[in-house]
Design an enzyme around this catalytic site. Structure first.
Site, PDB file in Angstrom:
ATOM      1  N   LYS A   1       0.837  -1.211   0.000  1.00  0.00           N
ATOM      2  CA  LYS A   1       0.000   0.000   0.000  1.00  0.00           C
ATOM      3  C   LYS A   1       0.868   1.255   0.000  1.00  0.00           C
ATOM      4  CE  LYS A   1      -1.753   1.773   3.984  1.00  0.00           C
ATOM      5  NZ  LYS A   1      -1.570   3.216   4.124  1.00  0.00           N
ATOM      6  N   ASN A   2       1.852   1.285   0.891  1.00  0.00           N
ATOM      7  CA  ASN A   2       2.631   2.521   1.044  1.00  0.00           C
ATOM      8  C   ASN A   2       3.572   2.790  -0.132  1.00  0.00           C
ATOM      9  OD1 ASN A   2       1.311   2.973   3.384  1.00  0.00           O
ATOM     10  ND2 ASN A   2       3.044   2.580   4.763  1.00  0.00           N
TER      11      ASN A   2
ATOM     12  N   ARG B   1      -4.546  10.649   4.343  1.00  0.00           N
ATOM     13  CA  ARG B   1      -3.399  11.555   4.433  1.00  0.00           C
ATOM     14  C   ARG B   1      -2.493  11.452   3.202  1.00  0.00           C
ATOM     15  NH1 ARG B   1       0.154  14.394   7.869  1.00  0.00           N
ATOM     16  NH2 ARG B   1       2.300  13.992   7.321  1.00  0.00           N
TER      17      ARG B   1
ATOM     18  N   CYS C   1      -5.341   8.156   9.453  1.00  0.00           N
ATOM     19  CA  CYS C   1      -5.387   7.599  10.807  1.00  0.00           C
ATOM     20  C   CYS C   1      -5.008   8.676  11.820  1.00  0.00           C
ATOM     21  CB  CYS C   1      -4.368   6.459  10.932  1.00  0.00           C
ATOM     22  SG  CYS C   1      -4.864   4.973  10.082  1.00  0.00           S
TER      23      CYS C   1
ATOM     24  N   ARG D   1       0.886  14.733  13.086  1.00  0.00           N
ATOM     25  CA  ARG D   1       1.224  14.561  11.674  1.00  0.00           C
ATOM     26  C   ARG D   1       1.173  15.850  10.851  1.00  0.00           C
ATOM     27  NH1 ARG D   1      -1.134   8.866   9.561  1.00  0.00           N
ATOM     28  NH2 ARG D   1       0.870   8.634   8.577  1.00  0.00           N
ATOM     29  N   PRO D   2       2.028  16.811  11.189  1.00  0.00           N
ATOM     30  CA  PRO D   2       2.069  18.049  10.399  1.00  0.00           C
ATOM     31  C   PRO D   2       2.693  17.792   9.020  1.00  0.00           C
ATOM     32  CG  PRO D   2       3.832  18.026  12.025  1.00  0.00           C
ATOM     33  CD  PRO D   2       3.036  16.780  12.241  1.00  0.00           C
ATOM     34  N   ILE D   3       2.653  18.826   8.150  1.00  0.00           N
ATOM     35  CA  ILE D   3       3.302  18.668   6.837  1.00  0.00           C
ATOM     36  C   ILE D   3       4.412  19.711   6.656  1.00  0.00           C
ATOM     37  CG2 ILE D   3       1.342  17.536   5.713  1.00  0.00           C
ATOM     38  CD1 ILE D   3       0.775  20.231   4.295  1.00  0.00           C
ATOM     39  N   ASP D   4       4.931  20.203   7.790  1.00  0.00           N
ATOM     40  CA  ASP D   4       5.943  21.265   7.716  1.00  0.00           C
ATOM     41  C   ASP D   4       7.185  20.859   6.921  1.00  0.00           C
ATOM     42  OD1 ASP D   4       6.145  19.507  10.001  1.00  0.00           O
ATOM     43  OD2 ASP D   4       7.864  20.699  10.660  1.00  0.00           O
ATOM     44  N   LEU D   5       7.578  19.581   6.996  1.00  0.00           N
ATOM     45  CA  LEU D   5       8.797  19.160   6.288  1.00  0.00           C
ATOM     46  C   LEU D   5       8.566  19.100   4.775  1.00  0.00           C
ATOM     47  CD1 LEU D   5      10.004  16.413   8.782  1.00  0.00           C
ATOM     48  CD2 LEU D   5      10.923  18.721   8.499  1.00  0.00           C
TER      49      LEU D   5
ATOM     50  N   ASP E   1       4.527   0.857  12.126  1.00  0.00           N
ATOM     51  CA  ASP E   1       3.287   0.222  11.674  1.00  0.00           C
ATOM     52  C   ASP E   1       3.116  -1.211  12.194  1.00  0.00           C
ATOM     53  OD1 ASP E   1       2.550   2.475  10.365  1.00  0.00           O
ATOM     54  OD2 ASP E   1       2.993   1.761   8.348  1.00  0.00           O
TER      55      ASP E   1
ATOM     56  N   VAL F   1       8.256   7.144  16.800  1.00  0.00           N
ATOM     57  CA  VAL F   1       7.967   7.814  15.525  1.00  0.00           C
ATOM     58  C   VAL F   1       6.730   8.726  15.621  1.00  0.00           C
ATOM     59  CG1 VAL F   1       7.473   7.471  13.060  1.00  0.00           C
ATOM     60  CG2 VAL F   1       9.080   5.955  14.233  1.00  0.00           C
TER      61      VAL F   1
ATOM     62  N   ARG G   1      -8.669  -0.280   4.688  1.00  0.00           N
ATOM     63  CA  ARG G   1      -7.846   0.745   4.024  1.00  0.00           C
ATOM     64  C   ARG G   1      -6.499   0.160   3.605  1.00  0.00           C
ATOM     65  NH1 ARG G   1      -6.196   5.020   7.641  1.00  0.00           N
ATOM     66  NH2 ARG G   1      -4.835   5.240   5.876  1.00  0.00           N
TER      67      ARG G   1
HETATM   68  C1  UD1 Z   1       4.307   6.907   6.216  1.00  0.00           C
HETATM   69  C2  UD1 Z   1       3.425   5.693   6.073  1.00  0.00           C
HETATM   70  C3  UD1 Z   1       2.900   5.250   7.427  1.00  0.00           C
HETATM   71  C4  UD1 Z   1       4.046   5.050   8.415  1.00  0.00           C
HETATM   72  C5  UD1 Z   1       4.946   6.277   8.438  1.00  0.00           C
HETATM   73  C6  UD1 Z   1       6.200   6.072   9.284  1.00  0.00           C
HETATM   74  C7  UD1 Z   1       2.494   5.985   3.863  1.00  0.00           C
HETATM   75  C8  UD1 Z   1       1.267   6.188   3.051  1.00  0.00           C
HETATM   76  N1  UD1 Z   1       2.328   6.008   5.192  1.00  0.00           N
HETATM   77  O1  UD1 Z   1       3.496   7.962   6.720  1.00  0.00           O
HETATM   78  O2  UD1 Z   1       2.188   4.031   7.250  1.00  0.00           O
HETATM   79  O3  UD1 Z   1       3.506   4.851   9.708  1.00  0.00           O
HETATM   80  O4  UD1 Z   1       5.386   6.612   7.107  1.00  0.00           O
HETATM   81  O5  UD1 Z   1       6.900   4.967   8.844  1.00  0.00           O
HETATM   82  O6  UD1 Z   1       3.561   5.756   3.335  1.00  0.00           O
HETATM   83  N2  UD1 Z   1       6.443  14.673  10.476  1.00  0.00           N
HETATM   84  C9  UD1 Z   1       6.614  15.996  10.749  1.00  0.00           C
HETATM   85  N3  UD1 Z   1       6.501  16.896   9.721  1.00  0.00           N
HETATM   86  C10 UD1 Z   1       6.231  16.510   8.452  1.00  0.00           C
HETATM   87  C11 UD1 Z   1       6.075  15.142   8.172  1.00  0.00           C
HETATM   88  C12 UD1 Z   1       6.181  14.237   9.212  1.00  0.00           C
HETATM   89  O7  UD1 Z   1       6.844  16.379  11.899  1.00  0.00           O
HETATM   90  O8  UD1 Z   1       6.149  17.373   7.564  1.00  0.00           O
HETATM   91  C13 UD1 Z   1       6.542  13.683  11.589  1.00  0.00           C
HETATM   92  C14 UD1 Z   1       5.215  12.945  11.816  1.00  0.00           C
HETATM   93  O9  UD1 Z   1       4.347  13.702  12.625  1.00  0.00           O
HETATM   94  C15 UD1 Z   1       5.687  11.684  12.483  1.00  0.00           C
HETATM   95  C16 UD1 Z   1       7.037  11.425  11.794  1.00  0.00           C
HETATM   96  O10 UD1 Z   1       7.435  12.660  11.208  1.00  0.00           O
HETATM   97  O11 UD1 Z   1       5.894  11.878  13.850  1.00  0.00           O
HETATM   98  C17 UD1 Z   1       6.989  10.346  10.731  1.00  0.00           C
HETATM   99  O12 UD1 Z   1       6.066  10.707   9.729  1.00  0.00           O
HETATM  100  P1  UD1 Z   1       6.268  10.320   8.191  1.00  0.00           P
HETATM  101  O13 UD1 Z   1       7.508   9.510   8.033  1.00  0.00           O
HETATM  102  O14 UD1 Z   1       6.144  11.569   7.390  1.00  0.00           O
HETATM  103  O15 UD1 Z   1       5.013   9.425   7.939  1.00  0.00           O
HETATM  104  P2  UD1 Z   1       4.026   9.456   6.713  1.00  0.00           P
HETATM  105  O16 UD1 Z   1       4.777   9.714   5.454  1.00  0.00           O
HETATM  106  O17 UD1 Z   1       2.860  10.306   7.029  1.00  0.00           O
END
Ligand code: UD1
Length: 424
Positions: free
Chosen positions: A22-23, A93, A117, A122-126, A310, A332, A402
């Site tokens: 899926k991912n 997401r 979920c 789970r921000p998108i700042d990065l 996961d 994480v 999902r």
């Molecule tokens: C992906 C996976 C999810 C898995 C996760 C971690 C998909 C569709 N989903 O989610 O199943 O649990 O990787 O292996 O591939 N973070 C920030 N800022 C950002 C982005 C992330 O602070 O802009 C933080 C998140 O809040 C979290 C950590 O980074 O604490 C890891 O998130 P991330 O690796 O981005 O996970 P996803 O890509 O959302």
């Protein structure tokens, strides 16, 4: 509301085939809108999240042919909209994986804040930090909960981007945007998950120039245009881990086909510490937990190649049944213990403090009415239900659907007493 009913089952036995990841598939599909040519993605699992991604891409202008099982053909001759649909984006997401592709191909994207979920803030700042570094203008509209990212007159321009955390999604989004930027981009402290390599392989087939994906420093030489591709997704390593744990908790033995042992090394290592027998064979991964005394071990989730977050909840379910007690540390996500309340309803007696859970072993779980509070928590309920006395009734199973293709039937084929019902 549909539910899953699990009765106490004997040791699982037999063979199971793992589906495409899926991912991987979600970003692989998102990347197909970066070209006007047709793309073919193979080994696509039949999942609710994949359906959502198809709907999202159609709104952007993709034509999609999914008439053949496991294969999705897409062609996006033209981008007709660059605005994410609020309902679809709230549902999943991973919709944000379309930001990089839209920016690269179309120069603009308007995205509602994502859903998915509820496992932390789970921000998108990065992701946004990456787009800004490539020269895009980012405008956040807090009131309407949307973000607009636009490319300036000189287009996207390569840069060095350091990720404060190796975010999987941010690495993927930046990888896609930078593939069509001018000059060189280097992502430092990049995520190293196998899904990143899979995406880079597909983009390279499309004409991108990406080196060292799978290391913490990825180098991308931008190209002007991408073309079509045929690409097969890697097998799902979290589904693989879930079946390893299903075999272990029932003290069974199964052969897991279409699995890549190297992708589940940390899961195998930790299960071996618990005295589960695991062997990589030419046919697949063979797991054998019959007639063994299984013992506790502490686990800690980490970015790849550490133990995946996961798999934490299904692993915790397993640890309730072994000899001795364990500590589970989640590093994480900050809110990923929602399954603890549900496991405790089944008699697990787990205590949590901040990001640490103390899991007493040797528990005799009993069936209860429990919720699949998120996708992987749902998997934990199923795993626990296999050994709990009586019946475990799991609600909110749309979360499970999902991300797991045909979980009920796959488990049934291994001898589990499990069914899906639409009755209340
Ligand atoms: C992906 C996976 C999810 C898995 C996760 C971690 C998909 C569709 N989903 O989610 O199943 O649990 O990787 O292996 O591939 N973070 C920030 N800022 C950002 C982005 C992330 O602070 O802009 C933080 C998140 O809040 C979290 C950590 O980074 O604490 C890891 O998130 P991330 O690796 O981005 O996970 P996803 O890509 O959302």
């Amino acid at each position: 509301m549909a539910k899953i009913l699990v009765n106490k089952s004997g040791p699982l036995h037999g063979e199971v085939k793992i589906s495409g990841a899926k991912n991987s598939v979600l970003p692989l599909l998102a990347a197909t809108i970066m070209t006007e040519d047709s793309c073919v993605i193979e080994d696509v699992p039949n999942l609710a999240d994949v359906s959502v991604m198809k709907q999202i891409l159609k709104k952007y202008g993709a034509e999609i042919d999914d008439s053949e099982k496991g294969v999705i053909k897409t062609q996006t001759k033209e981008i007709v909209s660059c605005e994410g649909d609020k309902d679809l984006v709230q549902e999943m997401r991973a919709s944000i994986f379309t930001m990089g592709p839209l920016l690269a191909r179309h120069g603009k994207v308007i995205m509602p804040m994502p859903g998915g979920c509820t496992i932390g803030k789970r921000p998108i700042d990065l992701h946004l930090k990456g787009f800004r570094a490539l020269g895009a203008k980012v405008t956040e509209d807090i009131e309407n909960e949307t973000v607009t990212v636009e490319v300036g007159p000189s287009g996207l321009i390569g840069d060095v981007i350091y990720l404060d955390f190796p975010s999987v999604g941010a690495t993927e989004n930046i990888l896609m945007a930078a593939s069509m930027a001018k000059g060189t981009t280097i992502i430092e402290n990049a995520a190293k998950e196998p899904e990143i390599i899979d995406l880079a392989n597909q983009l390279n087939k499309m004409g991108a120039k990406i080196k060292s994906a799978g290391t913490d420093m990825i180098r991308i030489e931008g190209v002007e245009k991408l073309s079509g591709c045929v690409h097969e997704a890697i097998p799902d390593r979290i589904e693989t881990g879930t079946f390893l744990l299903a075999a272990a908790i029932t003290r069974g033995d199964i052969l897991i086909k279409n699995a890549i042992p190297g992708h589940v090394r940390p899961i195998i290592a930790k299960l071996r510490e618990c005295n589960v027998g695991i062997e990589a064979t030419p046919e697949g991964i063979y797991v054998d937990a019959r007639d063994r005394e299984l013992i506790a071990t502490d686990i800690k989730t980490l970015p790849y190649p550490g133990l995946p977050t996961d798999i934490q909840s299904p692993f915790m379910a397993f640890l309730t049944t072994v000899k001795g007690s364990s500590v589970v540390r989640e590093t994480v996500f900050e809110n990923r213990f929602m399954h603890v309340v549900e496991l405790n309803r089944m008699g697990a007696d787990i205590q949590t403090e901040n990001r640490e859970a103390r899991v007493p072993g040797g528990k005799k779980l009993h069936g209860a009415k429990v919720r699949a509070t998120d996708l992987r928590a749902g998997a934990a309920m199923v795993i626990a239900g296999l050994v709990a006395d009586g019946t475990t009734e799991i609600s909110e199973i749309y979360h499970i659907e999902r991300g797991y293709e045909d979980l009920v039937n796959k488990l049934k084929s291994l001898g589990a007493d499990i069914m899906k019902t639409d009755r209340d």
